[in-house]
Write a protein that holds these residues in place. Structure first.
Motif, PDB file in Angstrom:
ATOM      1  N   ASN A  99       0.582 -17.016 -24.159  1.00 37.29           N
ATOM      2  CA  ASN A  99       0.353 -15.595 -24.420  1.00 37.29           C
ATOM      3  C   ASN A  99      -0.109 -15.373 -25.858  1.00 37.29           C
ATOM      4  O   ASN A  99      -0.977 -14.542 -26.121  1.00 37.29           O
ATOM      5  CB  ASN A  99       1.622 -14.790 -24.164  1.00 37.29           C
ATOM      6  CG  ASN A  99       1.989 -14.757 -22.697  1.00 37.29           C
ATOM      7  OD1 ASN A  99       1.125 -14.857 -21.836  1.00 37.29           O
ATOM      8  ND2 ASN A  99       3.277 -14.643 -22.407  1.00 37.29           N
ATOM      9  N   VAL A 100       0.474 -16.116 -26.797  1.00 35.91           N
ATOM     10  CA  VAL A 100       0.077 -15.988 -28.199  1.00 35.91           C
ATOM     11  C   VAL A 100      -1.352 -16.479 -28.385  1.00 35.91           C
ATOM     12  O   VAL A 100      -2.154 -15.862 -29.083  1.00 35.91           O
ATOM     13  CB  VAL A 100       1.057 -16.764 -29.117  1.00 35.91           C
ATOM     14  CG1 VAL A 100       0.557 -16.793 -30.548  1.00 35.91           C
ATOM     15  CG2 VAL A 100       2.439 -16.157 -29.045  1.00 35.91           C
ATOM     16  N   VAL A 101      -1.690 -17.597 -27.733  1.00 36.18           N
ATOM     17  CA  VAL A 101      -3.049 -18.146 -27.843  1.00 36.18           C
ATOM     18  C   VAL A 101      -4.061 -17.153 -27.265  1.00 36.18           C
ATOM     19  O   VAL A 101      -5.114 -16.906 -27.866  1.00 36.18           O
ATOM     20  CB  VAL A 101      -3.134 -19.511 -27.128  1.00 36.18           C
ATOM     21  CG1 VAL A 101      -4.573 -19.983 -27.035  1.00 36.18           C
ATOM     22  CG2 VAL A 101      -2.279 -20.540 -27.858  1.00 36.18           C
ATOM     23  N   ALA A 102      -3.733 -16.566 -26.122  1.00 40.29           N
ATOM     24  CA  ALA A 102      -4.641 -15.589 -25.507  1.00 40.29           C
ATOM     25  C   ALA A 102      -4.813 -14.367 -26.405  1.00 40.29           C
ATOM     26  O   ALA A 102      -5.927 -13.856 -26.563  1.00 40.29           O
ATOM     27  CB  ALA A 102      -4.112 -15.173 -24.136  1.00 40.29           C
ATOM     28  N   GLN A 133       5.255 -24.150 -34.430  1.00 41.21           N
ATOM     29  CA  GLN A 133       4.423 -24.830 -33.443  1.00 41.21           C
ATOM     30  C   GLN A 133       4.698 -24.304 -32.040  1.00 41.21           C
ATOM     31  O   GLN A 133       3.767 -24.139 -31.247  1.00 41.21           O
ATOM     32  CB  GLN A 133       4.656 -26.346 -33.495  1.00 41.21           C
ATOM     33  CG  GLN A 133       4.026 -27.008 -34.698  1.00 41.21           C
ATOM     34  CD  GLN A 133       2.505 -26.887 -34.689  1.00 41.21           C
ATOM     35  OE1 GLN A 133       1.939 -25.799 -34.814  1.00 41.21           O
ATOM     36  NE2 GLN A 133       1.853 -28.008 -34.521  1.00 41.21           N
ATOM     37  N   SER A 134       5.975 -24.043 -31.711  1.00 39.47           N
ATOM     38  CA  SER A 134       6.286 -23.522 -30.382  1.00 39.47           C
ATOM     39  C   SER A 134       5.701 -22.126 -30.185  1.00 39.47           C
ATOM     40  O   SER A 134       5.256 -21.788 -29.091  1.00 39.47           O
ATOM     41  CB  SER A 134       7.794 -23.508 -30.146  1.00 39.47           C
ATOM     42  OG  SER A 134       8.420 -22.566 -30.990  1.00 39.47           O
ATOM     43  N   ILE A 135       5.688 -21.332 -31.250  1.00 45.46           N
ATOM     44  CA  ILE A 135       5.088 -19.993 -31.149  1.00 45.46           C
ATOM     45  C   ILE A 135       3.574 -20.107 -30.979  1.00 45.46           C
ATOM     46  O   ILE A 135       2.979 -19.441 -30.132  1.00 45.46           O
ATOM     47  CB  ILE A 135       5.449 -19.146 -32.383  1.00 45.46           C
ATOM     48  CG1 ILE A 135       6.921 -18.791 -32.363  1.00 45.46           C
ATOM     49  CG2 ILE A 135       4.598 -17.875 -32.439  1.00 45.46           C
ATOM     50  CD1 ILE A 135       7.422 -18.126 -33.616  1.00 45.46           C
ATOM     51  N   HIS A 136       2.946 -20.966 -31.772  1.00 49.44           N
ATOM     52  CA  HIS A 136       1.490 -21.111 -31.707  1.00 49.44           C
ATOM     53  C   HIS A 136       1.028 -21.766 -30.405  1.00 49.44           C
ATOM     54  O   HIS A 136      -0.119 -21.566 -29.993  1.00 49.44           O
ATOM     55  CB  HIS A 136       0.976 -21.922 -32.895  1.00 49.44           C
ATOM     56  CG  HIS A 136       0.916 -21.144 -34.165  1.00 49.44           C
ATOM     57  ND1 HIS A 136      -0.065 -20.221 -34.429  1.00 49.44           N
ATOM     58  CD2 HIS A 136       1.730 -21.127 -35.249  1.00 49.44           C
ATOM     59  CE1 HIS A 136       0.141 -19.680 -35.607  1.00 49.44           C
ATOM     60  NE2 HIS A 136       1.232 -20.213 -36.135  1.00 49.44           N
TER      61      HIS A 136
END
Length: 157
Positions: free
Chosen positions: A24-27, A17-20
């Motif tokens: 930057n990951v979302v972009a 969840q922290s990664i998602h």
């Protein structure tokens, strides 16, 4: 599941969840490249393996280029072009080999993941069926009629 397994699953879920939720990951995942790699996980794994494996040869090549540039400033201009060209060809050969290697490793890892997930699913399903049978009564036992048939078949052959 055991308490340790549930706790481990909660911790893993928190990390994912922290990664998602990282901006930057979302972009990246909303970009065309991110969506394409999301649709093609084997290619994403191959690309990740290629980048991870090729980092050291690229770093050595950059150190090599800086060293030869310093030598060129001292006065070896002709040698710089030849040596960098040879180094570039060598880097190309190494990166092609690493690309093939990363494809192979990605294939092996993908097959291992599929096999292991199928085995875990089969193991969990069979344990669930055994638990259901234990809750509903005792485990199934062979009836005498079935064992008599199996002994008769052995005698006929």
């Amino acid at each position: 599941m055991s308490k340790e397994m549930q706790e481990l699953q909660k911790q893993w879920h928190a990390v994912v969840q922290s990664i998602h939720s990282n901006s930057n990951v979302v972009a990246f995942m909303n970009s065309r490249v991110g969506q394409y790699l999301d649709d093609h996980p084997f290619l994403a794994l191959s690309l990740l393996m290629f980048i991870a494996v090729s980092a050291i040869p690229v770093a050595f090549f950059l150190i090599f280029v800086v060293t030869t540039a310093i030598m060129a400033c001292i006065g070896v201009i002709v040698m710089e072009g030849v040596v960098i060209a040879i180094g570039g060809i060598a880097l190309l050969c190494v990166l092609c080999g690493l690309g093939v290697l990363s494809l192979g490793v990605s294939g092996v890892l993908s097959v291992c993941y599929i096999v292991l997930s199928a085995l875990v699913n089969y193991w969990c399903a069979s344990r669930g069926q055994i638990r259901k049978k234990e809750v509903n009564g005792s485990l199934p036992r062979k009836s005498p009629a079935v064992s008599d048939l199996s002994t008769n078949n052995g005698k006929n052959e």
